[in-house]
Design an enzyme around this catalytic site. Structure first.
Site, PDB file in Angstrom:
ATOM      1  N   LYS A 107     -20.612  11.532 -14.862  1.00 22.47           N
ATOM      2  CA  LYS A 107     -20.828  12.941 -13.964  1.00 22.47           C
ATOM      3  C   LYS A 107     -21.930  12.382 -12.966  1.00 22.47           C
ATOM      4  CE  LYS A 107     -19.251  16.521 -17.051  1.00 22.47           C
ATOM      5  NZ  LYS A 107     -18.028  16.785 -16.619  1.00 22.47           N
ATOM      6  N   GLU A 119     -28.300  21.024 -12.799  1.00 23.06           N
ATOM      7  CA  GLU A 119     -27.966  21.392 -11.316  1.00 23.06           C
ATOM      8  C   GLU A 119     -28.056  22.918 -11.374  1.00 23.06           C
ATOM      9  OE1 GLU A 119     -23.825  19.681 -11.080  1.00 23.06           O
ATOM     10  OE2 GLU A 119     -22.910  21.402 -11.881  1.00 23.06           O
ATOM     11  N   GLU A 168     -12.291  18.405  -9.179  1.00 28.39           N
ATOM     12  CA  GLU A 168     -12.457  19.896  -9.597  1.00 28.39           C
ATOM     13  C   GLU A 168     -13.738  20.356  -8.747  1.00 28.39           C
ATOM     14  OE1 GLU A 168     -10.820  19.819 -13.988  1.00 28.39           O
ATOM     15  OE2 GLU A 168     -12.959  19.698 -13.889  1.00 28.39           O
ATOM     16  N   GLU A 207     -16.214  17.261 -10.542  1.00 31.13           N
ATOM     17  CA  GLU A 207     -15.901  15.985 -11.164  1.00 31.13           C
ATOM     18  C   GLU A 207     -14.620  15.858 -10.767  1.00 31.13           C
ATOM     19  OE1 GLU A 207     -15.477  15.561 -15.340  1.00 31.13           O
ATOM     20  OE2 GLU A 207     -14.479  17.485 -15.666  1.00 31.13           O
ATOM     21  N   ASN A 219     -11.093  13.892 -11.933  1.00 32.62           N
ATOM     22  CA  ASN A 219     -10.278  13.759 -13.106  1.00 32.62           C
ATOM     23  C   ASN A 219      -9.248  12.802 -12.707  1.00 32.62           C
ATOM     24  OD1 ASN A 219     -11.392  15.190 -15.061  1.00 32.62           O
ATOM     25  ND2 ASN A 219     -10.479  16.836 -14.468  1.00 32.62           N
ATOM     26  N   PHE A 225      -9.755  33.029 -32.636  1.00 32.43           N
ATOM     27  CA  PHE A 225      -9.163  32.004 -31.909  1.00 32.43           C
ATOM     28  C   PHE A 225      -9.173  30.815 -33.016  1.00 32.43           C
ATOM     29  CE2 PHE A 225      -9.913  34.681 -28.395  1.00 32.43           C
ATOM     30  CZ  PHE A 225      -8.811  34.573 -27.820  1.00 32.43           C
TER      31      PHE A 225
HETATM   32  P1  ADP Z   1     -16.131  19.082 -18.472  1.00 28.46           P
HETATM   33  O1  ADP Z   1     -15.928  17.728 -18.039  1.00 28.46           O
HETATM   34  O2  ADP Z   1     -16.886  19.076 -19.752  1.00 28.46           O
HETATM   35  O3  ADP Z   1     -14.732  19.729 -18.423  1.00 28.46           O
HETATM   36  P2  ADP Z   1     -17.073  20.475 -16.083  1.00 28.46           P
HETATM   37  O4  ADP Z   1     -18.221  19.941 -15.237  1.00 28.46           O
HETATM   38  O5  ADP Z   1     -15.552  20.131 -15.593  1.00 28.46           O
HETATM   39  O6  ADP Z   1     -17.113  19.730 -17.619  1.00 28.46           O
HETATM   40  O7  ADP Z   1     -16.973  21.947 -16.083  1.00 28.46           O
HETATM   41  C1  ADP Z   1     -16.279  22.646 -16.975  1.00 28.46           C
HETATM   42  C2  ADP Z   1     -16.448  24.136 -16.594  1.00 28.46           C
HETATM   43  O8  ADP Z   1     -17.802  24.541 -16.714  1.00 28.46           O
HETATM   44  C3  ADP Z   1     -15.995  24.280 -15.222  1.00 28.46           C
HETATM   45  O9  ADP Z   1     -14.942  24.878 -15.142  1.00 28.46           O
HETATM   46  C4  ADP Z   1     -16.943  25.844 -14.783  1.00 28.46           C
HETATM   47  O10 ADP Z   1     -16.474  26.994 -15.557  1.00 28.46           O
HETATM   48  C5  ADP Z   1     -18.127  25.653 -15.706  1.00 28.46           C
HETATM   49  N1  ADP Z   1     -19.362  24.796 -14.819  1.00 28.46           N
HETATM   50  C6  ADP Z   1     -19.562  23.814 -14.648  1.00 28.46           C
HETATM   51  N2  ADP Z   1     -20.401  23.689 -13.959  1.00 28.46           N
HETATM   52  C7  ADP Z   1     -21.243  24.542 -13.407  1.00 28.46           C
HETATM   53  C8  ADP Z   1     -22.221  25.262 -12.687  1.00 28.46           C
HETATM   54  N3  ADP Z   1     -23.020  24.187 -11.982  1.00 28.46           N
HETATM   55  N4  ADP Z   1     -22.179  26.558 -12.453  1.00 28.46           N
HETATM   56  C9  ADP Z   1     -21.453  27.540 -13.197  1.00 28.46           C
HETATM   57  N5  ADP Z   1     -20.397  26.856 -13.860  1.00 28.46           N
HETATM   58  C10 ADP Z   1     -20.224  25.399 -14.117  1.00 28.46           C
END
Ligand code: ADP
Length: 666
Positions: A116, A200, A275, A288, A290, A348
């Site tokens: 990341k 962040e 994403e 990120e 994918n 769940f």
């Molecule tokens: P992972 O790789 O574990 O799936 P992500 O970075 O894709 O993690 O984030 C997953 C979810 O977390 C996102 O879809 C969003 O809902 C939430 N999220 C991630 N970063 C933030 C942020 N800076 N602020 C608010 N929500 C976040």
């Protein structure tokens, strides 16, 4: 083009890839573990190779075994699906060394996007908008607090190696930063063997919107528009759709173009997804990338008319993209619902076992123009095992408008018959009924806000209840009429079938009268005539027709002599009795469920890892009582109230069924 490919995956995605390969005239090789010997993907493939025991660490995650299987069968390329080895740079490298093509991006793109912190740096350099924050590894909680103060609260602490929603903590103040730093670090270390975390800005009320990319090895890259995946439970997607009800054309283009710039910066090839989170003012920030096919890719296929798996295979074989950005449009609307084996009304919890009935809704174009698609790896008689992801199917609908696609989804959910394992269909149906969903007012907090106390099941509203009562009465009348036709009855003593009934639900009696018509019946209920139209054979488990002018799909089960009718995610238990039987039923005592409050019961099937208390011991509310392991997760069971342990019913190491007694209190 390849003559034969191997699919290094299982379940619905393996079946999905096989379907396309077969259509392209490519032979397919499946791999399977002990648990999957009878699985659908094994049956569908031209050949299958056994690669080890059930746990994925001993089978689907073993690169050597996959390469061996390729060599044995002569497969020239590997499609990894999602999960398992799909984003492991080392696997790509090993394939390359063995002269086998990876149907995916090049190894350096996987490596660059796998972390990341690194991917965020790359994105920033490529001109992609990123979440404000600090792109360095945080050393300790003091540094974490200092940086959080600079960024401004709230902040999110994230594991650099994170994935699957693990290793993420939100902090609203300095105290929470210190706690969050510690727990995110610990979780990252135990889940990913890598404890680097960064910080962040936490975007409040965010939407999750992602861009689907497609690139070839000749430097061409296009974006296939967006998917919105804001309906999440604990950061895991539940409902996805394309397009997003939130984006305007300018934002869509900016997100698409930035994603393409990132793809070009890492010389991306194949299908990939960038994403973003999007705030309420439509500011968007990179999360990120994918580097694989996503679970939710079908909604993009439905609105673009493209087959992403086919394009991945063609690009891997060296072909040029057959389209340019100008060729890609948005046609209609598509939704996907993830049907999971879980118990939505029990927090769940995952559910496992044999699927005793599996009848997905009919696929293809419906009379009203909507399209239904089901991607699955499950079949009737098959098993949902504890070893893998508990997804049963992905239910996908398409229609010209979002409203029509939502209606089609509701109806398809009504017609989806699954018995033997718990499933989340009622929860998905409930989501479709939310006005806020209809309005498209989505954020990633949607489920948490709409179900603050969890999901407790649905009950039919009065209109639906009356329609189901009418239907049950008609069914009963048909069964009674058949019973009256049994041969060998005393001559001239024909059995009269009642036409006046009492439909009884929730201990309330509803007098009902049935008048049969050519295509159904008119049922008079509470002085009102309800017209029931639709065919039904005795024993049929799904009824489709219209009642009182409302088109309905109703699932029909019998529990003893009762009818259990399910519609809109809500089940109604109806007894259809003669007037006299209904009078007597009123006199029957109600059987109350036994009082189990003095017991600690196992909330799920699993292994009793430990019991933390002894007989005679006094316990305080909140104290740990026992640990049950299920689906590779340890669940700590705590005392709900103060009390004394009277008896311990299960010993450490016991394999527990759901609701099995563990501890009895005084
Ligand atoms: P992972 O790789 O574990 O799936 P992500 O970075 O894709 O993690 O984030 C997953 C979810 O977390 C996102 O879809 C969003 O809902 C939430 N999220 C991630 N970063 C933030 C942020 N800076 N602020 C608010 N929500 C976040």
């Amino acid at each position: 083009m390849f003559k034969k490919i191997l699919i290094a995956n299982r379940g619905e995605i393996a079946c999905r890839v096989i379907k396309t390969a077969r259509r392209m005239g490519i032979k397919t090789v499946a791999v399977y573990s002990d648990a999957d010997a009878g699985a659908l993907h094994v049956e569908m493939a031209d050949e299958a190779v056994h690669i080890g025991p059930a746990p994925s660490a001993q089978s689907y995650l073993l690169a050597d075994k996959i390469i061996e299987a390729c060599q044995k069968t002569g497969a020239e390329a590997v499609h990894p699906g999602y999960g398992f080895l799909s984003e492991k740079a080392a696997f790509c490298e090993a394939l390359k060394a063995a002269g086998i093509t990876f149907i995916g991006p090049d190894v350096h793109a996987i490596g660059a996007m796998g972390d990341k912190i690194e991917s965020k740096k790359l994105a920033k350099a490529a001109g992609v908008s990123t979440v404000p924050g600090y792109l360095g590894v945080i050393k300790d909680d003091e540094e974490a607090i200092r940086i959080a103060r600079e960024i401004g609260f709230p902040v999110m602490i994230k594991a650099s190696a994170g994935g699957g929603g693990k290793g993420m903590r939100v902090a609203w103040n300095e105290g929470e930063v210190a706690d969050g730093f510690r727990s995110a670090t610990n979780e990252a270390r135990s889940s990913f063997a890598d404890d680097r975390v960064f910080i962040e800005k936490y975007i409040t009320e965010p939407r999750h919107i992602e861009i689907q990319l497609l690139a070839d090895s000749h430097g061409n890259a296009v974006y296939l528009n967006e998917r919105e995946c804001s309906i999440q439970r604990r950061h895991q997607k539940v409902i996805e759709e394309a397009p997003s009800p939130f984006l305007d054309e300018a934002t869509r283009r900016a997100m698409g173009e930035q994603s393409v710039a990132l793809a070009k910066a890492v010389q991306y090839r194949s299908a990939g997804t960038v994403e973003f989170i999007v705030d309420k003012d439509r500011n968007f920030y990179f999360l990120e990338m994918n580097t694989r096919l996503q679970v939710e890719h079908p909604v993009t296929e439905m609105i673009t008319g493209l087959d992403l798996v086919e394009l991945m295979i063609r690009v891997a074989a060296g072909e040029k993209l057959p389209l340019t950005q100008a060729d890609i449009g948005i046609h209609g609307w598509s939704l996907e619902a993830r049907v999971y084996a879980e118990e939505p009304t029990r927090g769940f919890l995952p559910s496992t076992g044999r699927v005793t009935r599996y009848r997905p809704p009919v696929e293809g174009k419906r009379d009203d123009g909507a399209i239904v698609r089901v991607d699955t790896g499950v079949y009737e008689g098959g098993e949902i095992s504890m070893y893998y992801d508990p997804m049963i199917a992905k239910l996908i609908t398409w229609a010209p408008t979002r409203d029509a696609a939502t209606d089609a989804m509701s109806d398809a959910l009504d017609g989806f018959q699954i018995r033997g394992v718990g499933h989340n269909i009622s929860f998905l149906a409930s989501l479709m009924q939310k006005q806020r969903f209809r309005d498209g007012r989505l954020t990633t907090n949607f489920i948490a806000e709409e179900y603050p106390d969890g999901f407790h099941g649905l009950t039919p509203d009065e209109g639906a209840r009356d329609r189901l009562l009418a239907l049950a009465t008609l069914f009963q009348q048909r069964v009674a009429a058949r019973d009256g036709m049994v041969s060998g009855q005393v001559p001239a003593h024909g059995r009269r079938t009642a036409r006046d009934w009492v439909a009884r639900a929730d201990r309330t009696n509803h007098p009902a009268h049935v008048t049969l018509t050519d295509d159904g019946a008119t049922v008079t209920l509470g002085g009102r005539d309800l017209t029931v139209i639709g065919p039904w054979e005795i024993g049929q488990s799904l009824w489709q027709g219209s009642i009182d002018g409302v088109a309905m799909s109703v699932q029909v089960d019998r529990k003893g002599l009762s009818w259990v009718l399910t519609h809109g995610g809500a089940a109604l238990v109806v007894d259809v009795l003669t007037a006299r039987a209904a009078e007597l039923a009123d006199l029957m005592p109600v059987k109350l469920p036994p009082d189990m409050s003095k017991y600690l019961l196992s909330p799920m099937p699993g292994l009793l890892v430990s019991v933390a208390v002894k007989e005679g011991e006094a316990v305080k509310a909140g104290q740990e009582l026992a640990v049950v392991e299920a689906m590779k997760m340890e669940n700590i069971l705590r005392a709900e109230a103060d009390g004394t342990v009277k008896k311990i019913h299960a010993a450490k190491g016991a394999s527990l069924s759901v609701d099995e007694k563990i501890i009895e209190f005084d």
